[in-house]
Design a protein around this motif. Structure first.
Motif, PDB file in Angstrom:
ATOM      1  N   CYS A 140     -63.538  52.325   8.028  1.00 38.99           N
ATOM      2  CA  CYS A 140     -63.374  50.980   7.472  1.00 38.99           C
ATOM      3  C   CYS A 140     -62.289  50.229   8.240  1.00 38.99           C
ATOM      4  O   CYS A 140     -61.186  50.747   8.418  1.00 38.99           O
ATOM      5  N   CYS A 149     -59.192  49.630   5.446  1.00 34.50           N
ATOM      6  CA  CYS A 149     -58.345  50.709   4.925  1.00 34.50           C
ATOM      7  C   CYS A 149     -58.447  52.001   5.719  1.00 34.50           C
ATOM      8  O   CYS A 149     -57.838  53.006   5.357  1.00 34.50           O
ATOM      9  N   CYS A 194     -67.635  51.212   2.649  1.00 31.58           N
ATOM     10  CA  CYS A 194     -66.402  51.996   2.657  1.00 31.58           C
ATOM     11  C   CYS A 194     -66.315  52.810   1.358  1.00 31.58           C
ATOM     12  O   CYS A 194     -66.508  52.281   0.268  1.00 31.58           O
ATOM     13  N   CYS A 216     -62.543  51.361  -0.385  1.00 30.02           N
ATOM     14  CA  CYS A 216     -62.372  49.977  -0.869  1.00 30.02           C
ATOM     15  C   CYS A 216     -63.690  49.259  -1.125  1.00 30.02           C
ATOM     16  O   CYS A 216     -63.709  48.081  -1.491  1.00 30.02           O
TER      17      CYS A 216
HETATM   18 ZN   LIG Z   1     -62.080  50.457   3.112  1.00 29.34          ZN
END
Ligand SMILES: [Zn+2]
Ligand SMILES: [Zn+2]
Ligand SMILES: [Zn+2]
Length: 553
Positions: A102, A105, A133, A136
């Motif tokens: 991702c 994050c 992801c 998140c």
């Molecule tokens: Zn993420």
């Protein structure tokens, strides 16, 4: 995703284009017909004629359109299928990237089983996969090389700064709202999926109808298509043939002969004396000629240049005669004899056209012929045969026109061809047919024209009735019998001009329209029934009847 469809899909797509092209042609001619109906300049043309003329040209254009469409059909369909197959393979064989993280994050992302083929015209095709992801929950499109797709920001059309986009979904309707924070500009777009879908289905339905209604009329089967193509190619080839035939005639003996000056012995002697004396050959004299099919004129002269040896004297004279006589109807025959400064030889005179033709035919340079295989293939086509005839005709015409420069009144033609006189319609071999720009006339008619019995009529029999009327036409077109003709002429209502042969016998009478206005008012031409059939040209250029004119189009 299915990019590659079954073949029928592409056939339908192509046939639809063909149908639309053909309908366009029909539409154009419908307009032309309608405009023609109301055109004041055409008010004297009968409606039937307008209809049949327009239809003829329309069918002709349709024929061409259908042939052209068929010509490209297979190739175009293959191209479309090939392009879609490439897409399909790219899509099917794309490998999902591993270990994607991702961008926000850095956690690992999971594939969602959704993929999409990105195909911009200015970039190579790429497949991208939708990932989510695990931490998140953000979604990203990722290419096979793990590069994450960066979506281009929407820009405000007013100030060019980035614009915020929001969408709301209500049933099948999505509303997009774009709002610019910098300048306050905002726009709204409603995407009604259901409406769009309906429009799509409606278009599909219309296309289906077009295919049902017109496919058999406008889209050619292979069997008919190949026949059209053959004719189309033959037509293209025919243009080459026409050019070649015209050219051939232009380079031919005929063209050369038309440039030849025909000199009598007196003119020849005068011409040669001038030229030979400049080269110091003097006292040219001709002894009595031998007259047969050709005329042989023996000559002697003297070499005034005493320093010239015999062989030089002979070769100089030969060269001089050859170049002087090249466009004249005399030739050096036999070799030249040289004795003590006397030179002697014989000149051969050509009098008849056919002898002159033969003289040049020998020298005719072979032309580079057109592809013999093509010639074989298309030789049976009427287009090619017609074009060849036309080309020859144009060639002959051009040669004759050039000859008019020397003989402005015209001339008799070659003996070989047989022609009908344009006035009395009697058939004669060419040497009894006089030609000039006004037309072709037999010797007798030409004598009558020269004697002023009739003017040099511009129109030919069968196309003549606004200029003159022939005896035979008085009966067939005006229903006037011979006894009546005699009576009317006696009474002075009908004015005829009698054409006589050299023995005094009358062989035809010409009635000039300009002299017979009063007669024509009293005896108008019989009205002929208008033929209401429509004719068009078939594949081979023959006229075929395609139906009667309906009372309304
Ligand atoms: Zn993420
Ligand atoms: Zn703005
Ligand atoms: Zn005649």
């Amino acid at each position: 995703m299915n990019y590659l469809k079954d073949k029928q899909y592409y056939i339908n797509r192509y046939d639809l284009l063909t149908i639309k092209e053909c309908l366009k042609v029909v539409e154009i001619f419908r307009d032309i017909y309608q405009t023609g109906l109301n055109n004041k300049e055409l008010k004297d043309v009968p409606k039937n004629d307008k209809y049949s003329d327009t239809t003829k040209i329309m069918y002709w254009m349709l024929w061409m359109t259908q042939a052209q469409e068929y010509k490209l059909k297979k190739e175009r369909i293959n191209e479309w299928m090939e392009a879609d197959r490439i897409k399909q393979e790219k899509y099917d064989n794309a490998i999902e990237p591993q270990n994607t993280h991702c961008p926000s994050c850095k956690a690992e992302m999971q594939a969602t089983n959704t993929k999409h083929l990105e195909d911009y015209s200015d970039q190579p095709m790429r497949v991208m996969f939708l990932f989510r992801c695990s931490k998140c929950k953000k979604q990203e499109w990722v290419y096979g090389d793990r590069k994450i797709r960066v979506s281009k920001p929407d820009l405000c059309p007013k100030c060019g700064k980035e614009i915020k986009v929001k969408h709301t979904k209500k049933g099948q309707v999505i509303t997009w709202v774009r709002k610019c924070n910098s300048c306050g500009h905002s726009e709204k777009e409603v995407d009604n999926f259901e409406k769009r879908n309906q429009e799509y289905l409606q278009r599909e339905q219309e296309d289906k109808k077009l295919l049902e209604n017109y496919r058999t009329d406008f889209c050619l089967t292979d069997k008919v298509g190949e026949k059209y193509l053959f004719e189309l190619e033959a037509m293209e080839y025919a243009q080459q043939i026409q050019k070649e035939a015209r050219q051939k005639y232009n380079n031919s003996a005929y063209a050369q002969v038309s440039k030849i000056k025909r000199l009598t012995i007196v003119n020849l002697e005068k011409l040669l004396t001038d030229i030979l004396e400049k080269a110091h050959y003097t006292k040219l004299s001709f002894s009595s000629p031998e007259i047969g099919q050709f005329i042989f004129a023996p000559f002697t002269l003297q070499d005034a240049d005493t320093s010239r040896r015999s062989n030089i004297s002979i070769s100089t004279l030969e060269k001089l005669l050859k170049t002087t006589l090249v466009n004249i109807n005399w030739r050096l025959t036999d070799s030249i004899d040289y004795r003590l400064g006397f030179l002697s030889g014989r000149l051969k005179g050509y009098e008849r056209e056919e002898d002159l033709l033969r003289l040049y035919e020998k020298k005719k340079e072979p032309q580079k012929p057109l592809d013999p295989e093509k010639r074989m293939k298309y030789s049976a086509s009427n287009w090619v045969r017609f074009a060849e005839l036309r080309g020859e005709q144009e060639g002959i015409e051009a040669v004759r026109k050039r000859r008019l420069e020397k003989e402005p009144d015209g001339f008799f033609l070659d003996a070989e061809a047989y022609h009908n006189c344009g006035i009395c319609y009697e058939g004669h071999y060419g040497n009894e047919i006089w030609w000039n720009l006004d037309g072709i006339r037999c010797a007798d008619c030409w004598i009558n024209i020269k004697a002023g019995v009739i003017p040099s009529l511009k129109k030919h029999l069968f196309d003549n009735e606004d200029e003159w009327i022939a005896n035979s036409q008085l009966k067939s077109k005006y229903n006037i019998h011979l006894s009546t003709v005699k009576k009317l002429r006696r009474e002075g209502l009908l004015h005829g001009r009698d054409l006589k042969r050299s023995n005094g016998s009358i062989y035809e009478t010409i009635y000039l329209v300009s002299e017979n206005q009063e007669f024509l008012k009293k005896y108008p031409r019989i009205k002929e029934e208008i033929n209401s059939s429509i004719f068009t040209l078939d594949l081979t250029g023959h006229a075929v009847q395609i139906g009667k004119v309906p009372s309304e189009l």
